[in-house]
Design an enzyme around this catalytic site. Structure first.
Site, PDB file in Angstrom:
ATOM      1  N   PRO A 182     -45.121  76.905 -22.298  1.00 58.87           N
ATOM      2  CA  PRO A 182     -44.853  78.296 -22.678  1.00 58.87           C
ATOM      3  C   PRO A 182     -43.364  78.567 -22.848  1.00 58.87           C
ATOM      4  O   PRO A 182     -42.511  77.753 -22.456  1.00 58.87           O
ATOM      5  CB  PRO A 182     -45.421  79.086 -21.494  1.00 58.87           C
ATOM      6  CG  PRO A 182     -45.329  78.151 -20.334  1.00 58.87           C
ATOM      7  CD  PRO A 182     -45.521  76.769 -20.893  1.00 58.87           C
ATOM      8  N   GLU A 253     -46.143  77.851 -37.115  1.00 58.04           N
ATOM      9  CA  GLU A 253     -45.964  79.250 -37.518  1.00 58.04           C
ATOM     10  C   GLU A 253     -44.535  79.604 -37.149  1.00 58.04           C
ATOM     11  O   GLU A 253     -44.207  79.792 -35.984  1.00 58.04           O
ATOM     12  CB  GLU A 253     -46.981  80.142 -36.808  1.00 58.04           C
ATOM     13  CG  GLU A 253     -47.185  81.487 -37.502  1.00 58.04           C
ATOM     14  CD  GLU A 253     -46.213  82.547 -37.045  1.00 58.04           C
ATOM     15  OE1 GLU A 253     -45.182  82.742 -37.751  1.00 58.04           O
ATOM     16  OE2 GLU A 253     -46.449  83.156 -36.012  1.00 58.04           O
ATOM     17  N   CYS A 287     -44.114  88.747 -35.243  1.00 58.47           N
ATOM     18  CA  CYS A 287     -43.807  87.961 -36.449  1.00 58.47           C
ATOM     19  C   CYS A 287     -44.271  88.667 -37.715  1.00 58.47           C
ATOM     20  O   CYS A 287     -43.721  88.421 -38.797  1.00 58.47           O
ATOM     21  CB  CYS A 287     -44.420  86.575 -36.350  1.00 58.47           C
ATOM     22  SG  CYS A 287     -46.197  86.561 -36.096  1.00 58.47           S
TER      23      CYS A 287
END
Length: 502
Positions: A182, A253, A287
């Site tokens: 993470p 991404e 995003c």
């Protein structure tokens, strides 16, 4: 739950072989509450030996998991979803404390994680291949869907639970094991989230914390078989290059720079509310945020006034209070955002609302939601990911110009258009170069529909059937049960088929 005690329990820990345990690493990084600036705990920069251990355990667990029936995997994943639902209040509180987002947004993130897990629990047993029409009579031709193996998931801090589940639920449904690294700004909540996966086979889902070196070891390891990454373009490029060395599959991404087009036929009051939400949700740290707002000149001034009025209604503060907008995630991001904003003003943009750190917030990393007007297409603020609480409004003279500007970007994640003109609706869907297009419904997701971008926004898709296949190999099988000779193309070649020089 006592949040302080829970953060203390999770500090310096890893989730390995089905449980939380202290890391042996001596290197630590402080975890700071973005709303108060106070230390919540710390995370370990886990050791190379710990990475080796989790990779080995993941490979062993994956073989056991794939040997189970698809029905069994589905039932277990539904149990995971139920565990997430039970943990929701605790997860939402810890997530708000660690990342700063409003509690409602944190709770929503848990809910969305539940639905994505339930979705893939069912989709994973729906199809494991297909039977093909054979190319030769009497044969059986079909495909099999098989797992990649051990999937590494590397994440940002803005949606640490949801983005993990989008990849992990699909990967698990496909028969893989998962190791998550993470963000350093959301590791403690992610460790807590691992409790939802505790009843899976030991080692099937594991969490290691730390910085770039931990991620690099996971990506380059010969016994990890796929990488899913969400984050910056430079890091995404580095991961893609590392994966290219062994042709390791990867899902990237990287960034968004999403346009938001408003045309005269739009219901302006609703469109203004939509822009305000799309620009300032999670303090703009999304995003798919609205980062380039192209407004037709005939309605520009009216629309700008409406956006300012909607932005003025937003309540700023600690995400555990009754607020709409919390702080930015860390001091570095706020400093970067303030430099970007100052540069936009230097280039000629005008602040119509906000533009400063809010009064009464001497601690934490707050910044006012800011509306910029007089923004022109060449300004730098429209040509990179803002990732902060900014709504820059740029005037356009026509729908054609709006489409041209929307496409004049190296990024292509999402795009929103507000119009009630049916021709403009269909043109936007066809002509905008992005992975998603929202018409009058900004930044929505659908578990059953693919999420991902084009150009510099990345490669591959999450969610939907495409998201499941992202984590599966496809194997073609051809069987001749009679083992007949295939003289139509075997040796010896017929003289009749030789080249005739005449």
């Amino acid at each position: 739950m006592d949040a302080a005690k829970e953060f203390a329990r999770l500090s310096g820990a890893l989730f390995v072989d089905g449980g939380i345990r202290p890391s042996t690493a001596t290197a630590r990084k402080a975890v700071i509450d973005p709303a108060t600036g106070l230390k919540l705990g710390e995370i370990a920069d886990c050791t190379p030996a710990e990475v080796e251990e989790v990779v080995a355990r993941a490979n062993a667990a994956q073989r056991t998991w794939w040997a189970e029936s698809a029905l069994h995997r589905s039932e277990v994943l539904h149990e995971v979803a139920r565990a997430m639902r039970r943990l929701k209040p605790q997860l939402a509180e810890l997530l708000t404390r660690e990342t700063g987002k409003p509690y409602k947004e944190s709770a929503d993130e848990v809910d969305w994680s539940v639905t994505a897990t339930d979705y893939y629990a069912e989709l994973g047993r729906h199809s494991h291949g297909q039977v093909l029409g054979p190319a030769v009579a009497g044969q059986m031709h079909y495909t099999l869907k098989e797992p990649m193996g051990v999937v590494v998931v590397i994440l940002p801090s803005n949606f640490p639970l949801l983005l993990f589940v989008w990849e992990a639920a699909a990967a698990l449904a496909a028969g893989n094991a998962v190791i998550v690294k993470p963000s350093e700004y959301a590791s403690l909540t992610t460790l807590k989230f691992m409790e939802a996966f505790a009843d899976l086979p030991r080692g099937l889902v594991q969490c290691v914390t730390g910085g770039g070196e931990v991620g690099r070891q996971l990506v380059e390891h010969s016994d990890t078989h796929m990488v899913g990454f969400t984050g910056s373009v430079p890091t995404g490029q580095a991961i893609a290059r590392a994966c290219a060395e062994t042709f390791k599959p990867h899902l990237i991404e990287a960034s968004g720079n999403d346009p938001f087009i408003v045309m005269p036929s739009a219901p302006l009051q609703i469109a203004a509310r939509a822009v305000t939400f799309a620009a300032f949700m999670n303090c703009g740290q999304v995003c798919t945020s609205a980062e380039r707002i192209y407004v037709h000149t005939d309605i520009y001034d009216q629309f700008a006034r409406l956006v300012v009025a909607e932005t003025a209604k937003l309540r700023i503060g600690n995400g555990l209070d009754k607020v709409d907008v919390g702080p930015m995630g860390n001091a570095q991001e706020r400093d970067r955002f303030e430099r970007l904003l100052a540069h936009a003003v230097e280039q000629g943009a005008s602040v119509a609302f906000g533009g400063e750190r809010p009064e009464g917030f001497s601690a934490g990393f707050f910044h006012e939601p800011t509306v910029l007007v007089d923004v022109t297409p060449e300004m730098d603020v429209l040509h990179g990911e803002v990732y902060g609480p900014l709504a820059p409004l740029c005037r356009v003279s026509s729908f054609d110009e709006a489409i041209e500007l929307a496409n004049a970007s190296p990024f292509g994640l999402g795009a929103t258009v507000y119009t009630t003109d049916l021709v403009e609706t269909h043109r936007a869907a066809r002509e905008i170069q992005s992975g998603m297009v929202w018409i009058n419904a900004p930044i929505l997701d659908n578990d059953a529909g693919p999420f991902g971008g084009r150009k510099m926004s990345g490669t591959g898709r999450q969610l939907g059937t495409e998201g499941l296949d992202t984590f599966r190999h496809t194997k073609l099988v051809m069987v001749d049960p009679a083992a007949d000779p295939q003289d139509f193309w075997w040796f010896p070649y017929s003289d009749d088929e030789a080249w005739n020089k005449r």
